[in-house]
Design a protein around this motif. Structure first.
Motif, short mmCIF file in Angstrom:
data_model
loop_
_atom_site.label_atom_id
_atom_site.label_comp_id
_atom_site.label_asym_id
_atom_site.label_seq_id
_atom_site.Cartn_x
_atom_site.Cartn_y
_atom_site.Cartn_z
N VAL A 116 3.64 -1.51 -13.18
CA VAL A 116 3.22 -0.22 -13.70
C VAL A 116 3.36 -0.23 -15.22
CG1 VAL A 116 3.57 2.28 -13.58
CG2 VAL A 116 4.09 0.86 -11.58
N HIS A 117 2.25 0.06 -15.90
CA HIS A 117 2.23 0.19 -17.36
C HIS A 117 2.03 1.66 -17.68
CE1 HIS A 117 1.58 -4.15 -18.11
NE2 HIS A 117 0.85 -4.11 -17.01
N ILE A 118 2.91 2.22 -18.50
CA ILE A 118 2.78 3.62 -18.92
C ILE A 118 2.81 3.61 -20.44
CG2 ILE A 118 3.71 5.95 -18.75
CD1 ILE A 118 5.22 4.85 -16.18
N MET A 119 1.75 4.15 -21.04
CA MET A 119 1.60 4.05 -22.49
C MET A 119 1.17 5.36 -23.12
SD MET A 119 -0.55 0.51 -22.68
CE MET A 119 -1.15 0.29 -21.03
N LEU A 120 1.44 5.45 -24.41
CA LEU A 120 0.82 6.51 -25.19
C LEU A 120 -0.66 6.20 -25.31
CD1 LEU A 120 3.40 6.96 -28.11
CD2 LEU A 120 2.99 8.49 -26.16
N PRO A 121 -1.52 7.19 -25.40
CA PRO A 121 -2.96 6.93 -25.47
C PRO A 121 -3.38 5.97 -26.58
CG PRO A 121 -2.58 9.24 -25.02
CD PRO A 121 -1.24 8.63 -25.31
N LYS A 122 -2.78 6.07 -27.77
CA LYS A 122 -3.17 5.18 -28.88
C LYS A 122 -2.82 3.72 -28.56
CE LYS A 122 1.10 5.77 -31.49
NZ LYS A 122 1.75 6.21 -32.70
N VAL A 123 -1.71 3.50 -27.89
CA VAL A 123 -1.31 2.14 -27.51
C VAL A 123 -2.23 1.63 -26.42
CG1 VAL A 123 0.58 0.74 -26.56
CG2 VAL A 123 1.08 2.59 -28.19
N ARG A 124 -2.54 2.48 -25.47
CA ARG A 124 -3.44 2.09 -24.38
C ARG A 124 -4.82 1.75 -24.91
NH1 ARG A 124 -4.20 5.46 -18.78
NH2 ARG A 124 -5.71 4.06 -17.82
N ASP A 152 0.08 -8.36 -7.57
CA ASP A 152 -1.13 -8.05 -6.82
C ASP A 152 -1.91 -6.89 -7.43
OD1 ASP A 152 -0.53 -10.05 -4.99
OD2 ASP A 152 0.52 -8.67 -3.64
N PHE A 153 -1.19 -5.88 -7.90
CA PHE A 153 -1.82 -4.68 -8.44
C PHE A 153 -1.15 -4.29 -9.75
CE2 PHE A 153 -2.58 -4.40 -3.91
CZ PHE A 153 -3.92 -4.07 -3.86
N MET A 154 -1.95 -3.71 -10.63
CA MET A 154 -1.43 -3.10 -11.85
C MET A 154 -1.88 -1.65 -11.86
SD MET A 154 -1.83 -5.73 -14.96
CE MET A 154 -1.30 -7.42 -14.79
N ILE A 155 -0.95 -0.80 -12.19
CA ILE A 155 -1.27 0.61 -12.38
C ILE A 155 -1.05 0.90 -13.86
CG2 ILE A 155 -0.61 2.99 -11.86
CD1 ILE A 155 0.19 2.07 -9.08
N SER A 213 -5.08 4.56 -13.55
CA SER A 213 -6.03 3.62 -12.94
C SER A 213 -5.26 2.53 -12.21
CB SER A 213 -6.98 3.02 -13.98
OG SER A 213 -6.30 2.17 -14.85
N VAL A 214 -5.87 2.03 -11.15
CA VAL A 214 -5.27 0.97 -10.34
C VAL A 214 -6.20 -0.24 -10.41
CG1 VAL A 214 -4.53 0.28 -8.03
CG2 VAL A 214 -4.26 2.66 -8.78
N MET A 215 -5.64 -1.39 -10.71
CA MET A 215 -6.42 -2.63 -10.77
C MET A 215 -5.89 -3.63 -9.74
SD MET A 215 -6.81 -3.14 -14.87
CE MET A 215 -5.08 -2.82 -15.21
N ASP A 216 -6.78 -4.16 -8.95
CA ASP A 216 -6.46 -5.23 -8.01
C ASP A 216 -6.62 -6.54 -8.77
OD1 ASP A 216 -6.42 -7.20 -6.05
OD2 ASP A 216 -7.57 -6.00 -4.62
N VAL A 217 -5.52 -7.22 -9.04
CA VAL A 217 -5.56 -8.45 -9.83
C VAL A 217 -5.17 -9.68 -9.01
CG1 VAL A 217 -5.24 -7.28 -12.05
CG2 VAL A 217 -3.23 -8.04 -10.76
N ARG A 218 -5.25 -9.55 -7.69
CA ARG A 218 -4.84 -10.67 -6.81
C ARG A 218 -5.65 -11.94 -7.07
NH1 ARG A 218 -4.78 -7.20 -1.33
NH2 ARG A 218 -6.53 -6.31 -2.46
N ASN A 219 -6.92 -11.80 -7.45
CA ASN A 219 -7.75 -12.98 -7.69
C ASN A 219 -7.71 -13.43 -9.15
OD1 ASN A 219 -8.62 -13.09 -5.02
ND2 ASN A 219 -10.22 -11.58 -5.40
N LYS A 220 -6.88 -12.80 -9.97
CA LYS A 220 -6.83 -13.13 -11.39
C LYS A 220 -5.48 -13.67 -11.85
CE LYS A 220 -10.30 -9.72 -12.38
NZ LYS A 220 -11.38 -10.07 -13.23
N GLU A 265 0.84 -1.21 0.00
CA GLU A 265 0.00 0.00 0.00
C GLU A 265 0.87 1.26 0.00
OE1 GLU A 265 -3.28 0.33 -0.50
OE2 GLU A 265 -3.38 -1.84 -0.73
N GLN A 266 1.98 1.23 0.72
CA GLN A 266 2.90 2.36 0.72
C GLN A 266 3.54 2.54 -0.65
OE1 GLN A 266 5.27 0.75 3.99
NE2 GLN A 266 4.99 2.71 5.06
N LEU A 267 3.93 1.44 -1.26
CA LEU A 267 4.53 1.48 -2.59
C LEU A 267 3.51 2.01 -3.60
CD1 LEU A 267 6.93 0.90 -4.44
CD2 LEU A 267 6.10 -1.46 -4.63
N LYS A 268 2.28 1.55 -3.50
CA LYS A 268 1.23 2.02 -4.41
C LYS A 268 1.04 3.53 -4.26
CE LYS A 268 -2.82 0.33 -3.63
NZ LYS A 268 -4.16 -0.29 -3.54
N ARG A 269 0.98 4.02 -3.03
CA ARG A 269 0.83 5.47 -2.80
C ARG A 269 2.02 6.24 -3.38
NH1 ARG A 269 -1.25 3.93 2.13
NH2 ARG A 269 0.73 4.25 3.18
#
Length: 117
Positions: free
Chosen positions: A87-95, A35-38, A23-30, A4-8
Motif C-alpha cells: 500500500v502506497h499512500i502519498m500526498l497528491p504532489k508526490v503521487r 501481487d497487488f499494489m494499492i 487505485s488497485v494494480m495487479d502486478v503479478r505478471n510484472k 482478496e479478503q486483505l485487499k477488501r
C-alpha cells in the motif's frame, strides 16, 4: 487471510478514512515482490500518516501484520508492506511526480525482445 479478503479490508479502511483516488494494480505478471499494489492519496501529511498507521493496525488486527512500513513519520509518502499487497499512500504532489500507476502499467519487456536489442 486470503489476498482478496486483505485487499477488501484495506480498501474499506481507505474508504472509511476518506483516502482519495484509490487505485488497485495487479502486478503479478510484472514483479515477484508482491501481487497487488494499492495507491491512494491523503489530503495532508497528518492524513497520510493516519491512513498508513490505520492500514497497518487493521491488517495486524486481522492476523496479517505488516512486514514493514516506510515513510510514516515524514508523511509525504508512506508504504505499508503486507507481503502480497503493498500500500502506497502519498500526498497528491508526490503521487503526481512518481506516477506509480503509469510506471506499473508499462508493458513488461519480454526476454526474447530484450535479447534482440
Amino acid at each position: 487471510m486470503q489476498i482478496e479478503q486483505l485487499k477488501r479490508l484495506i480498501l474499506n479502511v481507505l474508504g472509511d478514512m476518506k483516502a482519495r483516488d484509490v487505485s488497485v494494480m495487479d502486478v503479478r505478471n510484472k514483479t515477484t515482490v508482491t501481487d497487488f499494489m494499492i495507491v491512494a492519496s491523503g489530503t495532508s501529511e497528518r492524513h497520510v500518516k493516519a491512513l498508513a498507521e490505520t492500514v497497518a493496525f487493521r491488517a495486524k488486527d486481522a492476523g496479517e501484520p505488516p512486514l514493514g512500513t516506510e515513510g510514516v513519520r515524514e508523511g509525504e509518502w508512506a508504504l505499508v508492506d503486507l507481503n502480497g499487497l503493498v500500500v502506497h499512500i502519498m500526498l497528491p504532489k508526490v503521487r503526481d511526480f512518481y506516477n506509480l500507476e503509469r510506471l506499473w502499467s508499462a508493458p513488461a519487456l519480454v526476454a526474447s525482445e530484450a535479447a534482440v536489442r
